[in-house]
Design a protein around this motif. Structure first.
Motif, PDB file in Angstrom:
ATOM      1  N   LEU A  85      -6.462 -61.010  -1.151  1.00 54.78           N
ATOM      2  CA  LEU A  85      -6.841 -59.866  -0.320  1.00 54.78           C
ATOM      3  C   LEU A  85      -5.635 -59.320   0.427  1.00 54.78           C
ATOM      4  O   LEU A  85      -5.474 -58.099   0.563  1.00 54.78           O
ATOM      5  CB  LEU A  85      -7.938 -60.271   0.661  1.00 54.78           C
ATOM      6  N   ASN A  86      -4.772 -60.209   0.900  1.00 57.05           N
ATOM      7  CA  ASN A  86      -3.553 -59.762   1.580  1.00 57.05           C
ATOM      8  C   ASN A  86      -2.668 -58.943   0.642  1.00 57.05           C
ATOM      9  O   ASN A  86      -2.083 -57.930   1.053  1.00 57.05           O
ATOM     10  CB  ASN A  86      -2.765 -60.970   2.104  1.00 57.05           C
ATOM     11  N   LEU A  87      -2.553 -59.368  -0.615  1.00 55.67           N
ATOM     12  CA  LEU A  87      -1.749 -58.616  -1.578  1.00 55.67           C
ATOM     13  C   LEU A  87      -2.343 -57.232  -1.828  1.00 55.67           C
ATOM     14  O   LEU A  87      -1.613 -56.239  -1.916  1.00 55.67           O
ATOM     15  CB  LEU A  87      -1.650 -59.382  -2.901  1.00 55.67           C
ATOM     16  N   ILE A  88      -3.663 -57.170  -1.938  1.00 60.32           N
ATOM     17  CA  ILE A  88      -4.320 -55.876  -2.178  1.00 60.32           C
ATOM     18  C   ILE A  88      -4.083 -54.938  -0.996  1.00 60.32           C
ATOM     19  O   ILE A  88      -3.731 -53.759  -1.172  1.00 60.32           O
ATOM     20  CB  ILE A  88      -5.826 -56.074  -2.425  1.00 60.32           C
ATOM     21  N   ALA A 196       5.554 -57.742  -5.261  1.00 58.12           N
ATOM     22  CA  ALA A 196       6.168 -57.006  -6.371  1.00 58.12           C
ATOM     23  C   ALA A 196       5.320 -57.090  -7.635  1.00 58.12           C
ATOM     24  O   ALA A 196       5.371 -56.181  -8.481  1.00 58.12           O
ATOM     25  CB  ALA A 196       7.565 -57.550  -6.650  1.00 58.12           C
ATOM     26  N   ILE A 197       4.541 -58.157  -7.781  1.00 60.27           N
ATOM     27  CA  ILE A 197       3.790 -58.342  -9.031  1.00 60.27           C
ATOM     28  C   ILE A 197       2.785 -57.208  -9.254  1.00 60.27           C
ATOM     29  O   ILE A 197       2.864 -56.504 -10.273  1.00 60.27           O
ATOM     30  CB  ILE A 197       3.101 -59.724  -9.050  1.00 60.27           C
ATOM     31  N   PRO A 198       1.819 -56.962  -8.343  1.00 64.04           N
ATOM     32  CA  PRO A 198       0.913 -55.830  -8.596  1.00 64.04           C
ATOM     33  C   PRO A 198       1.619 -54.483  -8.506  1.00 64.04           C
ATOM     34  O   PRO A 198       1.297 -53.560  -9.257  1.00 64.04           O
ATOM     35  CB  PRO A 198      -0.143 -55.974  -7.489  1.00 64.04           C
ATOM     36  N   VAL A 205       2.205 -49.710 -15.969  1.00 63.36           N
ATOM     37  CA  VAL A 205       1.031 -49.249 -16.716  1.00 63.36           C
ATOM     38  C   VAL A 205       0.784 -47.765 -16.462  1.00 63.36           C
ATOM     39  O   VAL A 205       0.541 -46.982 -17.393  1.00 63.36           O
ATOM     40  CB  VAL A 205      -0.213 -50.078 -16.341  1.00 63.36           C
ATOM     41  N   TYR A 206       0.866 -47.357 -15.204  1.00 59.59           N
ATOM     42  CA  TYR A 206       0.639 -45.957 -14.843  1.00 59.59           C
ATOM     43  C   TYR A 206       1.644 -45.042 -15.532  1.00 59.59           C
ATOM     44  O   TYR A 206       1.287 -43.985 -16.069  1.00 59.59           O
ATOM     45  CB  TYR A 206       0.747 -45.802 -13.324  1.00 59.59           C
ATOM     46  N   SER A 207       2.918 -45.450 -15.549  1.00 56.18           N
ATOM     47  CA  SER A 207       3.949 -44.632 -16.171  1.00 56.18           C
ATOM     48  C   SER A 207       3.740 -44.529 -17.679  1.00 56.18           C
ATOM     49  O   SER A 207       3.905 -43.451 -18.271  1.00 56.18           O
ATOM     50  CB  SER A 207       5.334 -45.220 -15.872  1.00 56.18           C
ATOM     51  N   LEU A 208       3.379 -45.637 -18.324  1.00 54.68           N
ATOM     52  CA  LEU A 208       3.154 -45.626 -19.774  1.00 54.68           C
ATOM     53  C   LEU A 208       1.985 -44.708 -20.146  1.00 54.68           C
ATOM     54  O   LEU A 208       2.062 -43.962 -21.134  1.00 54.68           O
ATOM     55  CB  LEU A 208       2.878 -47.044 -20.273  1.00 54.68           C
ATOM     56  N   VAL A 209       0.926 -44.759 -19.353  1.00 54.67           N
ATOM     57  CA  VAL A 209      -0.238 -43.918 -19.637  1.00 54.67           C
ATOM     58  C   VAL A 209       0.077 -42.445 -19.361  1.00 54.67           C
ATOM     59  O   VAL A 209      -0.224 -41.566 -20.175  1.00 54.67           O
ATOM     60  CB  VAL A 209      -1.452 -44.375 -18.796  1.00 54.67           C
ATOM     61  N   LYS A 210       0.707 -42.193 -18.240  1.00 53.06           N
ATOM     62  CA  LYS A 210       0.990 -40.809 -17.836  1.00 53.06           C
ATOM     63  C   LYS A 210       1.984 -40.130 -18.773  1.00 53.06           C
ATOM     64  O   LYS A 210       1.845 -38.935 -19.081  1.00 53.06           O
ATOM     65  CB  LYS A 210       1.529 -40.801 -16.405  1.00 53.06           C
TER      66      LYS A 210
END
Length: 277
Positions: A85-88, A196-198, A205-210
């Protein structure tokens, strides 16, 4: 893929891996390296983001036992649930501001001179924080990342969001910010690694899709070589940094940022280097 392109991919991957987790800005170094290598088209911009996944795999490997423990305990272990939850919560400020301001920041600031200015300003801030901590040591409220509250995580996330400005340094912003908010240097560095992981994986992932329209299967070798180079160099860097912070502060990185930024500004002003934009 030509030999020249393969060499560019390796160089960019090494730059990414050696700078991603140091407080000296991997994005800034990639922008400058790409400019020198004439590697600045739209595909190159996607490449710079995607190879971050190679670097983050080094952190996943270094902390594989801790990550496995958290993942296996998500349904039953309150400690693992709190950590996730802290990471999110820490990830959200950068994600929201990135979606709102990302396009504007890229068009205005992803250039050598603004990056050099951010290098210098960031270095001055690190010097100020380190000097303040020596003269007036802060009260350490949080001994380990497991002791962080949601408010602590949110504050560190806000510090990370400042790194949307290229040249600032994501790791520098999170580590120095966490130290200002009461975390010891080791805990601040480790939380920066975990955060850094998420952050980097979702950005990839966002860049590859966009940007999927500018990519093809023919680009796979270049992206693979760059990611492998980033993984190897990042693994070496993470291992070194964890040993380094046990006995040193970040002053040397601050001076590096300032000197490097001044060199870039001088080279641009006097025409020693023609920086591509």
């Amino acid at each position: 893929m030509t030999l020249a392109l393969a060499l560019k991919a390796i160089i960019m991957g090494l730059v990414e891996g050696f700078t991603e987790f140091l407080p000296i800005s991997s994005t800034g170094h990639l922008i400058l390296a790409g400019s020198l290598l004439d590697f600045t088209d739209e595909k190159a911009k996607v490449f710079e983001i995607v190879i971050q996944a190679g670097a983050i795999m080094a952190v996943c490997w270094e902390y594989r036992a801790r990550i496995a423990s958290v993942m296996s305990g998500l349904t039953s272990d309150p400690k693992a649930q709190k950590f996730m939850l802290n990471l999110i919560v820490a990830f959200l400020p950068l994600a929201v501001l990135g979606l709102l301001l990302g396009k504007m920041i890229k068009s205005a600031l992803f250039k050598p001179v603004p990056v050099a200015m951010a290098f210098i300003i960031g270095g001055i801030i690190i010097l100020w924080v380190e000097r303040r901590n020596k003269l007036n040591p802060p009260v350490v409220r949080v001994e380990t990342v497991d002791d962080m509250t949601l408010l602590d995580a949110f504050k560190v996330g806000c510090a990370q969001a400042v790194a949307l400005i290229p040249g600032t340094s994501r790791s520098g912003a999170t580590i120095i910010g966490a130290m200002m908010f009461g975390l010891p240097r080791k805990a601040a560095t480790e939380f920066s690694f975990f955060l850094a992981i998420p952050t980097l994986l979702l950005a990839t992932v966002y860049s590859l899709v966009k940007e999927r329209d500018v990519l093809s299967m023919a680009d796979l070798p270049m992206f693979s070589i760059g990611s492998i180079a980033a993984f190897i160099s990042a693994f070496l860097c993470v291992r070194w940094l964890l040993r380094y912070i046990s006995t040193h502060d970040f002053t040397v990185f601050a001076w590096y940022r300032i000197v490097f930024g001044i060199v870039v500004l001088a080279s641009s002003h006097y025409g020693w280097v023609v920086w591509a934009e």
